[in-house]
Design an enzyme around this catalytic site. Structure first.
Site, PDB file in Angstrom:
ATOM      1  N   PRO A  94       0.855  -1.182   0.000  1.00 53.13           N
ATOM      2  CA  PRO A  94       0.000   0.000   0.000  1.00 53.13           C
ATOM      3  C   PRO A  94       0.899   1.243   0.000  1.00 53.13           C
ATOM      4  O   PRO A  94       1.901   1.287   0.711  1.00 53.13           O
ATOM      5  CB  PRO A  94      -0.796  -0.126   1.304  1.00 53.13           C
ATOM      6  CG  PRO A  94      -0.045  -1.077   2.165  1.00 53.13           C
ATOM      7  CD  PRO A  94       0.827  -1.912   1.277  1.00 53.13           C
ATOM      8  N   GLY A  96       2.251   5.009   0.536  1.00 59.45           N
ATOM      9  CA  GLY A  96       2.124   6.137   1.463  1.00 59.45           C
ATOM     10  C   GLY A  96       1.578   5.742   2.823  1.00 59.45           C
ATOM     11  O   GLY A  96       1.055   6.570   3.552  1.00 59.45           O
ATOM     12  N   GLY A  98       3.436   4.017   5.245  1.00 60.80           N
ATOM     13  CA  GLY A  98       4.472   3.696   6.219  1.00 60.80           C
ATOM     14  C   GLY A  98       5.087   2.336   6.022  1.00 60.80           C
ATOM     15  O   GLY A  98       5.795   1.833   6.902  1.00 60.80           O
ATOM     16  N   GLY A 100       7.141   1.659   3.449  1.00 59.82           N
ATOM     17  CA  GLY A 100       8.395   1.767   2.707  1.00 59.82           C
ATOM     18  C   GLY A 100       8.244   1.627   1.204  1.00 59.82           C
ATOM     19  O   GLY A 100       9.172   1.167   0.537  1.00 59.82           O
ATOM     20  N   SER A 101       7.104   2.077   0.660  1.00 56.23           N
ATOM     21  CA  SER A 101       6.932   1.889  -0.781  1.00 56.23           C
ATOM     22  C   SER A 101       7.936   2.716  -1.581  1.00 56.23           C
ATOM     23  O   SER A 101       8.439   2.249  -2.606  1.00 56.23           O
ATOM     24  CB  SER A 101       5.496   2.211  -1.208  1.00 56.23           C
ATOM     25  OG  SER A 101       5.176   3.537  -0.864  1.00 56.23           O
ATOM     26  N   SER A 102       8.261   3.920  -1.114  1.00 52.41           N
ATOM     27  CA  SER A 102       9.215   4.715  -1.896  1.00 52.41           C
ATOM     28  C   SER A 102      10.630   4.147  -1.771  1.00 52.41           C
ATOM     29  O   SER A 102      11.390   4.148  -2.744  1.00 52.41           O
ATOM     30  CB  SER A 102       9.163   6.194  -1.509  1.00 52.41           C
ATOM     31  OG  SER A 102       9.445   6.362  -0.150  1.00 52.41           O
ATOM     32  N   ALA A 103      10.978   3.627  -0.606  1.00 50.25           N
ATOM     33  CA  ALA A 103      12.305   3.010  -0.462  1.00 50.25           C
ATOM     34  C   ALA A 103      12.409   1.743  -1.303  1.00 50.25           C
ATOM     35  O   ALA A 103      13.445   1.483  -1.931  1.00 50.25           O
ATOM     36  CB  ALA A 103      12.587   2.688   1.001  1.00 50.25           C
ATOM     37  N   ALA A 104      11.342   0.943  -1.334  1.00 49.97           N
ATOM     38  CA  ALA A 104      11.367  -0.273  -2.156  1.00 49.97           C
ATOM     39  C   ALA A 104      11.512   0.091  -3.622  1.00 49.97           C
ATOM     40  O   ALA A 104      12.273  -0.550  -4.366  1.00 49.97           O
ATOM     41  CB  ALA A 104      10.092  -1.088  -1.922  1.00 49.97           C
ATOM     42  N   ASP A 145      14.530   3.227   6.010  1.00 51.57           N
ATOM     43  CA  ASP A 145      13.664   2.495   5.083  1.00 51.57           C
ATOM     44  C   ASP A 145      14.471   1.788   4.004  1.00 51.57           C
ATOM     45  O   ASP A 145      14.283   0.600   3.730  1.00 51.57           O
ATOM     46  CB  ASP A 145      12.672   3.447   4.401  1.00 51.57           C
ATOM     47  CG  ASP A 145      11.568   3.929   5.311  1.00 51.57           C
ATOM     48  OD1 ASP A 145      11.744   3.857   6.533  1.00 51.57           O
ATOM     49  OD2 ASP A 145      10.538   4.384   4.788  1.00 51.57           O
TER      50      ASP A 145
HETATM   51  O1  PMV Z   1       7.989   7.150   5.529  1.00 51.73           O
HETATM   52  P1  PMV Z   1       7.552   6.307   6.663  1.00 51.73           P
HETATM   53  O2  PMV Z   1       6.116   6.471   6.983  1.00 51.73           O
HETATM   54  O3  PMV Z   1       7.987   4.913   6.506  1.00 51.73           O
HETATM   55  O4  PMV Z   1       8.301   6.870   7.975  1.00 51.73           O
HETATM   56  C1  PMV Z   1       9.666   6.747   8.113  1.00 51.73           C
HETATM   57  C2  PMV Z   1      10.032   6.792   9.529  1.00 51.73           C
HETATM   58  C3  PMV Z   1      10.337   8.140  10.119  1.00 51.73           C
HETATM   59  O5  PMV Z   1      11.161   7.864  11.232  1.00 51.73           O
HETATM   60  C4  PMV Z   1       9.061   8.851  10.586  1.00 51.73           C
HETATM   61  C5  PMV Z   1      11.066   9.082   9.154  1.00 51.73           C
HETATM   62  C6  PMV Z   1      12.484   8.661   8.835  1.00 51.73           C
HETATM   63  O6  PMV Z   1      13.050   9.272   7.917  1.00 51.73           O
HETATM   64  O7  PMV Z   1      13.042   7.768   9.500  1.00 51.73           O
END
Ligand code: PMV
Length: 306
Positions: A94, A96, A98, A100-104, A145
């Site tokens: 899913p 946005g 939390g 990690g979709s953008s990191a993946a 992430d």
């Molecule tokens: O982007 P998210 O929702 O996975 O949040 C990342 C975790 C935070 O600690 C809030 C931000 C970060 O850069 O570590």
């Protein structure tokens, strides 16, 4: 950082094309505190993003994607040449929320481009290139992430100058269920909100970091009652720093009422998901379905470190 072992290569699918996968993540303990140098514990999950590249005439472009986001093409262009590539993005995460979709996306993209070029990257190279991509989505990410997306398994992560400390940590099988509020949280907004509440929230951020570190033995041993209690405490601390919402609190309560030993928001908050530790997930999944909440079990994506 010290040199990392190479990542196990996946095959290039055909001449003129390349494919790579990277997992999403759940932060089990330590979100927000990690931005300020405290430790966080994150798991790579068995959902993620696949990037495939094919040769096309003309400018590099997205030929198919599961998500629409105006930042996608600028993110791709931090890594890819401006001409000649068609990019397909498929994701089981899913967006946005939390997870990690953008990191993946960033890690899969870096890997796919390296495969296209016939290069193999070590984990530090993936980490650094992935960081550039993720900056398009989040101005100043801690890096946790994409560290866990690149490495798989579970990591304990500290943001430290000049570079992060990342430790692979052993983790016993965990019966985890994700519950989705159905609303995206904005990481940048939540991180800025916490920053605006400092120094008042600093003791809570320190307590979150201490809690994360203290759970490493319980994680390795699969001490579910201890982990559950720590997740409940972590959620309470996240409420204290102002990043939970009524919808997230309601999903935590739903989980605790249906057999979860612990539950907390996961990620930046303001929306997104809750992660629950539930030895018998059936009743919770049924209650979530009855309440119209998307809920699903998640496993850990195996570590890539050898
Ligand atoms: O982007 P998210 O929702 O996975 O949040 C990342 C975790 C935070 O600690 C809030 C931000 C970060 O850069 O570590």
């Amino acid at each position: 950082m010290a040199a990392s072992p190479p990542v196990a290569p996946e095959p290039v699918v055909a001449s003129g094309s390349a494919l790579a996968f990277a997992p999403g993540k759940l932060i089990l303990f330590g979100e927000h505190a990690v931005v300020y140098g405290h430790p966080a514990v994150a798991l790579a999950v068995d959902r993620g993003t696949t990037v495939s590249l094919v040769a096309v005439d003309g400018p590099t472009r997205i030929v198919a994607a599961d998500v629409e986001d105006p930042r996608l093409l600028p993110a791709l262009c931090t890594i890819l040449p401006s001409e000649g590539l068609g990019v397909t993005l498929r994701s089981t995460l899913p967006v946005g929320r939390g997870m990690g979709s953008s990191a993946a996306l960033a890690v899969a993209l870096v890997r796919a481009w390296a495969r296209w070029q016939g290069r193999s990257l070590d984990l530090d190279e993936i980490h650094q290139a992935g960081f550039q991509v993720e900056r398009v989505f989040h101005g100043n990410p801690s890096g946790v992430d994409h560290a866990v997306s690149a490495r798989g398994g579970a990591v304990c992560y500290w943001r430290r100058p000049p570079g992060p400390e990342i430790r692979a940590v052993p983790v016993a099988p965990l019966p985890l269920v994700v519950l989705d509020t159905g609303r995206a949280g904005d990481t940048g907004v939540q991180v800025a909100g916490v920053a605006s509440r400092r120094p008042g929230v600093d003791p809570l951020l320190a307590a979150i970091g201490a809690l994360a570190l203290a759970q490493l033995p319980a994680l390795a041993q699969g001490d579910l009652p201890s982990l559950g209690a720590a997740m409940r405490e972590n959620h309470r601390l996240l409420q204290g720093i102002g990043v939970s919402t009524p919808a997230l609190d309601a999903l935590v309560a739903l989980a605790l009422a249906h057999g979860a030993l612990g539950a907390k928001l996961a990620g930046a908050g303001g929306g997104g998901v809750v992660v629950a530790l539930v030895p018998e997930p059936g009743p919770l999944l049924a209650a979530a379905a009855a309440a119209g909440v998307d809920a699903f079990p998640v496993g850990v994506h195996p570590s890539q470190e050898r």
